[in-house]
Design a protein around this motif. Structure first.
Motif, PDB file in Angstrom:
ATOM      1  N   SER A 181       0.816  -1.208   0.000  1.00 31.58           N
ATOM      2  CA  SER A 181       0.000   0.000   0.000  1.00 31.58           C
ATOM      3  C   SER A 181       0.851   1.260   0.000  1.00 31.58           C
ATOM      4  O   SER A 181       0.334   2.354  -0.236  1.00 31.58           O
ATOM      5  N   ILE A 182       2.154   1.127   0.230  1.00 27.85           N
ATOM      6  CA  ILE A 182       3.042   2.288   0.134  1.00 27.85           C
ATOM      7  C   ILE A 182       3.186   2.735  -1.316  1.00 27.85           C
ATOM      8  O   ILE A 182       3.309   3.930  -1.600  1.00 27.85           O
ATOM      9  N   SER A 183       3.182   1.784  -2.257  1.00 28.43           N
ATOM     10  CA  SER A 183       3.455   2.129  -3.654  1.00 28.43           C
ATOM     11  C   SER A 183       2.456   3.137  -4.180  1.00 28.43           C
ATOM     12  O   SER A 183       2.818   4.059  -4.924  1.00 28.43           O
ATOM     13  N   TYR A 184       1.191   2.974  -3.815  1.00 26.97           N
ATOM     14  CA  TYR A 184       0.205   3.941  -4.301  1.00 26.97           C
ATOM     15  C   TYR A 184       0.379   5.285  -3.620  1.00 26.97           C
ATOM     16  O   TYR A 184       0.152   6.337  -4.231  1.00 26.97           O
ATOM     17  N   GLU A 185       0.799   5.275  -2.358  1.00 29.53           N
ATOM     18  CA  GLU A 185       1.061   6.550  -1.672  1.00 29.53           C
ATOM     19  C   GLU A 185       2.169   7.308  -2.403  1.00 29.53           C
ATOM     20  O   GLU A 185       2.114   8.537  -2.540  1.00 29.53           O
ATOM     21  N   ILE A 186       3.194   6.583  -2.873  1.00 30.31           N
ATOM     22  CA  ILE A 186       4.265   7.214  -3.646  1.00 30.31           C
ATOM     23  C   ILE A 186       3.762   7.615  -5.026  1.00 30.31           C
ATOM     24  O   ILE A 186       4.041   8.718  -5.512  1.00 30.31           O
ATOM     25  N   TYR A 187       2.992   6.726  -5.657  1.00 27.24           N
ATOM     26  CA  TYR A 187       2.513   6.971  -7.019  1.00 27.24           C
ATOM     27  C   TYR A 187       1.682   8.246  -7.088  1.00 27.24           C
ATOM     28  O   TYR A 187       1.746   8.993  -8.076  1.00 27.24           O
ATOM     29  N   LYS A 188       0.914   8.519  -6.033  1.00 27.69           N
ATOM     30  CA  LYS A 188       0.083   9.717  -6.025  1.00 27.69           C
ATOM     31  C   LYS A 188       0.910  10.986  -6.046  1.00 27.69           C
ATOM     32  O   LYS A 188       0.427  12.045  -6.437  1.00 27.69           O
ATOM     33  N   LEU A 189       2.182  10.900  -5.618  1.00 29.06           N
ATOM     34  CA  LEU A 189       3.055  12.069  -5.605  1.00 29.06           C
ATOM     35  C   LEU A 189       3.730  12.312  -6.941  1.00 29.06           C
ATOM     36  O   LEU A 189       4.312  13.371  -7.161  1.00 29.06           O
TER      37      LEU A 189
END
Length: 783
Positions: free
Chosen positions: A248-256
């Protein structure tokens, strides 16, 4: 026997961490081997050969199809793309499916006053299910960028869908329909996906979406994005995905990041979905080296294993209620998915906080911790972070100075980036161990360890509130480390040193398992340009290993710092020695031609900082730097320029079909065409005209407020796959003055001119968005 005391004095006793020559090397070897194992298990699965059973996904079979799809660059609107489209349609017909081509005009918005549109041709096929309830939509785009053949992006996704369709046909029928969408014009604004959602009747029959992408040419395929309310999706993904790679971290990064895929369109349409991509080898992204020879068959196998397994799984589910609360999730070395609802985040954080408080109490009662010592440890760890971040950033800048050619690689990656990743890791370990040895003169290991964990606790609280998908990364490693430290404090003096070292290291294992693959993944995602920031994560991991660092630096204080510093220097030298360009690792450069049909003046221009050995032949006469208002009105971007010979090229045509006024609104109906059959047309209207609405190809122009525009920016429409007969464009403007329009058409390829040599094999066109190796012709109109 030498022992470590809480007051950092060395004296013989029992029950202290044994710093003899046996425990240290064994401990170091264990940590290194565990980290390597984590990275090894992070790899994609082995490709399955072409003679695999018919119901299996075979990368061997898929690669055979990729040979046809990735023969050459096939951007939207080109003859090469037509050939790829015909091949895909033929393959679907060979599976006894009934493919259809959806042709439509699609309109999207890039910035506040900038629109993108195009004539798109989506390919669709449907595998009927037993109930015809909501279906599963599998998506990959079949257009490439002009700079490369797109073997990975997104030829790998296309062949994953074709091979999945074949395997599904070979197996038993599913409950739900499976719809295959090979979308067009993804690279130029997600236009094909927009057309499907806006116009195709099948869009209303989709229950969930699986999108397949690539941002490199190798590595594991990660499920990096989900729709909102992903609890049910993640639960089903965990049950069915082979070799799961997801956090779930990957989407947090992807949103940036300033990135979108077709799934963005489907999410905005309210459809639940999952997004997959492999991202290692970013240097090949959107370039000529994204070719068949460079594709990792294991990555294709990973994509296909997802596509087939998830199509079968979701194809047999009721898809009417796939939205539930969000989940926190992560994979355990590609073997299983751990997941729990976001409602658990705060209780877990509270539990960790209670355990932390208990360990502090135990430490105080056993006189192992002091308030002043923990404060020193807290600020010492902050100093670690600052020193490492600054040092890694400066080291990378130094590499760029000594290897100026790296600046031509636009995405911050290099062909030998793995060497530099290892270099920065050894630099981080060296600096951290040096600082640790220095701190040990002032404060005990226990205080240093707790001081570092205070930072972990702060990050846990912050992520639990602000970035919930990242909270697990700090919760579970911190919790297990606290258990180990608490046990060590309680059992001090009652167990042998080697066993104490084992207990403390066992507490750090969850941190190593979770963080090592993640650090690598984030390094790949954010590239070497963010080396300083990524190394902060490694410093955090070393904070968990503070007791182990103490053990490794007690008897031989400078062995670990010295060895890692030497490794850093050797790796840096190796990186510089292997950093040259060649046929296998070509340098990227940019050159394009522009002709102003109003003045008959022509220009060579480049987005590069300086000419190279090949582009210098063009950038000779009256070389200068500045904006190119004739071709990119309103853009402040500066280009290298030089005078060029004027080639007889027919200018784009804009013809008024009708002109009407209703109050202060004037409606101009125009026919826009390119007599020289250019693929892309850009229409720029001066800001004074105040475009307030209109249509293109019967589709309304989007006029939604967006950030990113300036009040004095001209309004622009960039149209892709321009038909030979042109397009009909209707503009509504609020102006009593004549309307200034500039038409710029763009074709791929440079005009044939004498006395110019072709690009050598050690150079390739820059993937700078769709400009390099293009010919622009500009003409102004006043209506």
């Amino acid at each position: 026997m030498v022992e470590i005391y809480a007051d950092d004095k060395l004296r013989p006793a029992t029950g202290r961490l044994n710093a003899n020559v046996y425990v240290g090397p064994v401990l170091c070897a264990f940590i290194v081997l565990l980290a390597l194992l984590c990275l090894y298990l992070h790899r994609p699965p082995a490709p399955i050969p072409a003679d695999a059973p018919a119901t299996d996904f075979s990368a061997g079979r898929a690669i055979q199809q990729l040979r046809e799809i990735a023969r050459e660059a096939h951007p939207v609107g080109t003859i090469a793309q037509t050939q790829v489209r015909d091949y895909i349609v033929g393959q679907l017909q060979g599976l006894a499916l009934t493919p259809q081509v959806q042709e439509a005009t699609s309109v999207g918005q890039a910035r506040a006053t900038s629109l993108r549109a195009g004539t798109v041709k989506n390919i669709l096929a449907r595998l009927p299910g037993a109930t015809h309830d909501k279906g599963v939509l599998l998506v990959a785009h079949y257009d490439s960028v002009p700079a490369g053949p797109g073997a990975s992006d997104d030829g790998s996704g296309v062949v994953a869908l074709l091979e999945t369709a074949r395997a599904l046909k070979a197996g038993p029928p599913l409950r739900n329909d499976v719809i295959f969408l090979f979308s067009d014009a993804e690279e130029v604004g997600l236009l094909g996906a927009r057309a499907f959602v806006d116009e195709h009747p099948w869009a209303k029959e989709v229950g969930m979406v699986l999108n397949f992408e690539a941002r490199g040419n190798r590595g594991p395929s990660a499920m990096f994005e989900t729709s909102d309310g992903n609890g049910a999706l993640i639960g089903e993904f965990a049950k069915s995905a082979p070799y799961p790679s997801a956090t779930s971290i990957s989407y947090e990064i992807y949103k940036l990041l300033p990135n979108d895929t077709d799934l963005t369109v489907f999410k905005k349409a309210g459809l639940p979905g999952l997004n997959f991509a492999f991202i290692d080898g970013l240097v090949h992204y959107h370039s000529a080296t994204d070719n068949l020879a460079a594709v990792d068959e294991g990555s294709v196998q990973h994509q296909g294993s997802y596509a087939l397994a998830l199509a079968r799984h979701f194809g047999n589910l009721d898809l009417t209620n796939m939205r539930q609360g969000n989940a926190v999730y992560f994979d355990l070395l590609g073997t299983a998915i751990v997941r729990y609802p976001t409602a658990w985040i705060l209780p877990i954080a509270a539990l960790v906080l209670l355990v932390f408080a208990a360990v502090l109490v135990i430490g105080r009662r056993t006189r192992l911790l002091r308030v002043s010592g923990v404060l020193i440890g807290f600020f010492a760890f902050l100093l670690n972070i600052i020193v490492v971040a600054v040092a890694a950033t400066l080291a990378w800048r130094g590499v760029l100075i000594t290897n100026g050619g790296y600046r031509s690689l636009l995405f911050g990656d290099t062909y030998n980036s793995g060497i530099y990743m290892l270099a920065f890791a050894t630099l981080t370990l060296s600096l951290t161990s040096v600082l640790h040895t220095w701190y040990r003169r002032k404060v005990s290991v226990e205080n240093l360890a707790i001081g570092a964990l205070v930072w972990w606790l702060i990050l846990l609280v912050a992520t639990s509130v602000l970035v919930p998908g990242a909270s697990y990364l700090f919760a579970w490693p911190l919790l297990f480390s606290l258990f180990a430290l608490g046990a060590d404090f309680l059992l001090r003096g009652r167990q042998v040193p080697a066993r104490r070292a084992a207990v403390l290291t066992a507490g750090a294992i969850p941190g190593i398992v979770l963080m090592v693959p993640l650090i690598y993944m984030i390094f790949v995602a954010l590239t070497l340009n963010m080396a300083g920031g990524v190394m902060i994560l490694l410093v955090l991991l070393l904070g968990l290993l503070t007791p182990q660092l103490a053990l490794l630096t007690t008897t031989h204080k400078w062995l670990l710092p010295g060895v890692t510093a030497a490794a850093f220097v050797c790796l840096l030298v190796a990186g510089n020695l292997t950093g040259g360009f060649s046929r296998e690792h070509p340098k990227q450069d940019s050159i394009f031609y522009g002709l102003n049909a109003d003045t008959s003046q022509a220009v060579w221009a480049s987005a590069d900082a300086s000419p190279d050995a090949w582009t210098s032949q063009f950038l000779t006469a009256n070389r200068r730097t500045g904006a190119l208002a004739d071709y990119f009105p309103g853009s402040p971007r500066s280009f290298l320029q030089a005078d060029a010979p004027a080639v007889a090229l027919v200018a784009p045509q804009v013809v008024v079909l009708s002109d009407a006024r209703n109050g202060e609104i004037r409606t101009l109906r125009l026919r826009v065409s390119s007599p020289r059959r250019a693929t892309v047309m850009t229409i720029n209207v001066s800001a004074e005209a105040q475009v307030v609405g209109g249509e293109v190809g019967g589709r309304p122009l989007l006029m939604q407020p967006m950030s990113g525009g300036r009040a004095d920016s001209p309004w622009s429409l960039q149209y892709y796959a321009l038909p030979p007969e042109g397009i009909e464009l209707s503009l509504q403007v609020r102006s009593s003055k004549p309307v200034d329009v500039r038409a710029v058409d763009q074709s791929y390829g440079l005009p044939p001119l004498p006395d110019t040599s072709p690009r050598p094999e050690q150079f390739i066109a820059s993937p700078f968005p769709f400009i390099s190796d293009s010919t622009f012709v500009s003409k102004s109109y006043k209506f």
